[in-house]
Write a protein that holds these residues in place. Structure first.
Motif, PDB file in Angstrom:
ATOM      1  N   ILE A   6      -8.727  -0.055   7.562  1.00 55.23           N
ATOM      2  CA  ILE A   6      -9.160  -0.335   6.190  1.00 55.23           C
ATOM      3  C   ILE A   6      -8.173   0.283   5.210  1.00 55.23           C
ATOM      4  O   ILE A   6      -7.786  -0.338   4.219  1.00 55.23           O
ATOM      5  CB  ILE A   6     -10.591   0.186   5.957  1.00 55.23           C
ATOM      6  CG1 ILE A   6     -11.582  -0.628   6.786  1.00 55.23           C
ATOM      7  CG2 ILE A   6     -10.956   0.108   4.478  1.00 55.23           C
ATOM      8  CD1 ILE A   6     -12.997  -0.113   6.725  1.00 55.23           C
ATOM      9  N   GLU A   7      -7.739   1.532   5.477  1.00 58.58           N
ATOM     10  CA  GLU A   7      -6.776   2.198   4.612  1.00 58.58           C
ATOM     11  C   GLU A   7      -5.444   1.457   4.610  1.00 58.58           C
ATOM     12  O   GLU A   7      -4.791   1.308   3.576  1.00 58.58           O
ATOM     13  CB  GLU A   7      -6.581   3.650   5.049  1.00 58.58           C
ATOM     14  CG  GLU A   7      -7.734   4.551   4.719  1.00 58.58           C
ATOM     15  CD  GLU A   7      -7.513   5.974   5.225  1.00 58.58           C
ATOM     16  OE1 GLU A   7      -6.351   6.316   5.575  1.00 58.58           O
ATOM     17  OE2 GLU A   7      -8.470   6.719   5.258  1.00 58.58           O
ATOM     18  N   LYS A  11      -3.663  -0.251   1.419  1.00 57.91           N
ATOM     19  CA  LYS A  11      -2.278   0.034   1.013  1.00 57.91           C
ATOM     20  C   LYS A  11      -1.484  -1.265   0.875  1.00 57.91           C
ATOM     21  O   LYS A  11      -0.721  -1.452  -0.064  1.00 57.91           O
ATOM     22  CB  LYS A  11      -1.610   0.958   2.028  1.00 57.91           C
ATOM     23  CG  LYS A  11      -2.074   2.378   1.945  1.00 57.91           C
ATOM     24  CD  LYS A  11      -1.337   3.244   2.950  1.00 57.91           C
ATOM     25  CE  LYS A  11      -1.862   4.664   2.937  1.00 57.91           C
ATOM     26  NZ  LYS A  11      -1.211   5.520   3.922  1.00 57.91           N
ATOM     27  N   LYS A  12      -1.662  -2.157   1.836  1.00 59.30           N
ATOM     28  CA  LYS A  12      -0.963  -3.440   1.779  1.00 59.30           C
ATOM     29  C   LYS A  12      -1.393  -4.232   0.542  1.00 59.30           C
ATOM     30  O   LYS A  12      -0.576  -4.859  -0.135  1.00 59.30           O
ATOM     31  CB  LYS A  12      -1.239  -4.272   3.036  1.00 59.30           C
ATOM     32  CG  LYS A  12      -0.517  -3.781   4.260  1.00 59.30           C
ATOM     33  CD  LYS A  12      -0.807  -4.688   5.445  1.00 59.30           C
ATOM     34  CE  LYS A  12      -0.130  -4.163   6.692  1.00 59.30           C
ATOM     35  NZ  LYS A  12      -0.425  -5.001   7.864  1.00 59.30           N
ATOM     36  N   LEU A  15       0.187  -2.707  -2.484  1.00 60.12           N
ATOM     37  CA  LEU A  15       1.610  -3.055  -2.502  1.00 60.12           C
ATOM     38  C   LEU A  15       1.794  -4.502  -2.976  1.00 60.12           C
ATOM     39  O   LEU A  15       2.661  -4.793  -3.810  1.00 60.12           O
ATOM     40  CB  LEU A  15       2.226  -2.860  -1.105  1.00 60.12           C
ATOM     41  CG  LEU A  15       3.721  -3.159  -0.991  1.00 60.12           C
ATOM     42  CD1 LEU A  15       4.518  -2.213  -1.881  1.00 60.12           C
ATOM     43  CD2 LEU A  15       4.155  -3.049   0.449  1.00 60.12           C
ATOM     44  N   LYS A  16       0.940  -5.393  -2.478  1.00 60.16           N
ATOM     45  CA  LYS A  16       1.015  -6.794  -2.899  1.00 60.16           C
ATOM     46  C   LYS A  16       0.715  -6.929  -4.392  1.00 60.16           C
ATOM     47  O   LYS A  16       1.386  -7.672  -5.112  1.00 60.16           O
ATOM     48  CB  LYS A  16       0.028  -7.651  -2.108  1.00 60.16           C
ATOM     49  CG  LYS A  16       0.473  -7.954  -0.696  1.00 60.16           C
ATOM     50  CD  LYS A  16      -0.535  -8.845  -0.003  1.00 60.16           C
ATOM     51  CE  LYS A  16      -0.123  -9.098   1.447  1.00 60.16           C
ATOM     52  NZ  LYS A  16      -1.106  -9.944   2.146  1.00 60.16           N
ATOM     53  N   LYS A  17      -0.292  -6.187  -4.881  1.00 63.99           N
ATOM     54  CA  LYS A  17      -0.631  -6.234  -6.305  1.00 63.99           C
ATOM     55  C   LYS A  17       0.521  -5.710  -7.145  1.00 63.99           C
ATOM     56  O   LYS A  17       0.868  -6.277  -8.189  1.00 63.99           O
ATOM     57  CB  LYS A  17      -1.886  -5.419  -6.590  1.00 63.99           C
ATOM     58  CG  LYS A  17      -3.170  -6.105  -6.219  1.00 63.99           C
ATOM     59  CD  LYS A  17      -4.356  -5.251  -6.631  1.00 63.99           C
ATOM     60  CE  LYS A  17      -5.674  -5.921  -6.283  1.00 63.99           C
ATOM     61  NZ  LYS A  17      -6.813  -5.106  -6.701  1.00 63.99           N
ATOM     62  N   THR A  18       1.144  -4.609  -6.699  1.00 71.62           N
ATOM     63  CA  THR A  18       2.256  -4.013  -7.439  1.00 71.62           C
ATOM     64  C   THR A  18       3.434  -4.982  -7.495  1.00 71.62           C
ATOM     65  O   THR A  18       4.046  -5.175  -8.561  1.00 71.62           O
ATOM     66  CB  THR A  18       2.684  -2.685  -6.774  1.00 71.62           C
ATOM     67  OG1 THR A  18       1.554  -1.822  -6.683  1.00 71.62           O
ATOM     68  CG2 THR A  18       3.785  -2.013  -7.568  1.00 71.62           C
TER      69      THR A  18
END
Length: 110
Positions: A6-7, A11-12, A15-18
């Motif tokens: 889940i963590e 994080k992925k 990262l995708k949002k960023t």
């Protein structure tokens, strides 16, 4: 193990949002730069158009003056032609020409 997955997914996702936000921000800046260039080109084209319109107006005014001048010269020839054809006027020969000179009596009296 389930929490680690889940963590990792979180994080992925972050990262995708960023990356998505960064790409969107870059696209907004590029779009803004293109808008600035388009406005600049529009203003230059508009200024050029006004120059061409002024030049067209000047040429139209000159064309009108030239037409008036042409009509003036044409009218002189037309008057001479009509005088000869309709009124049967002609330039007299030298034998029929008399030159009259006025005496300067008005100046002599002063």
């Amino acid at each position: 193990m389930k929490t680690e997955a889940i963590e990792e997914n979180t994080k992925k996702l972050k990262l995708k949002k960023t990356i998505t936000y960064a790409v969107m921000l870059i696209l907004v800046f590029v779009s803004a730069i293109f808008v600035v260039f388009q406005v600049f080109e529009y203003r230059q084209d508009y200024r050029q158009l006004n120059t061409y319109i002024r030049e067209r107006d000047d040429l139209n005014a000159e064309w009108g003056r030239l037409l008036i001048e042409q009509q003036t010269f044409g009218a002189t020839a037309q008057i001479g032609t009509r005088a000869v054809t309709q009124l049967r006027m002609y330039s007299p020969p030298v034998a029929q020409t008399v030159v009259i000179s006025l005496s300067q009596t008005s100046e002599e009296k002063k």
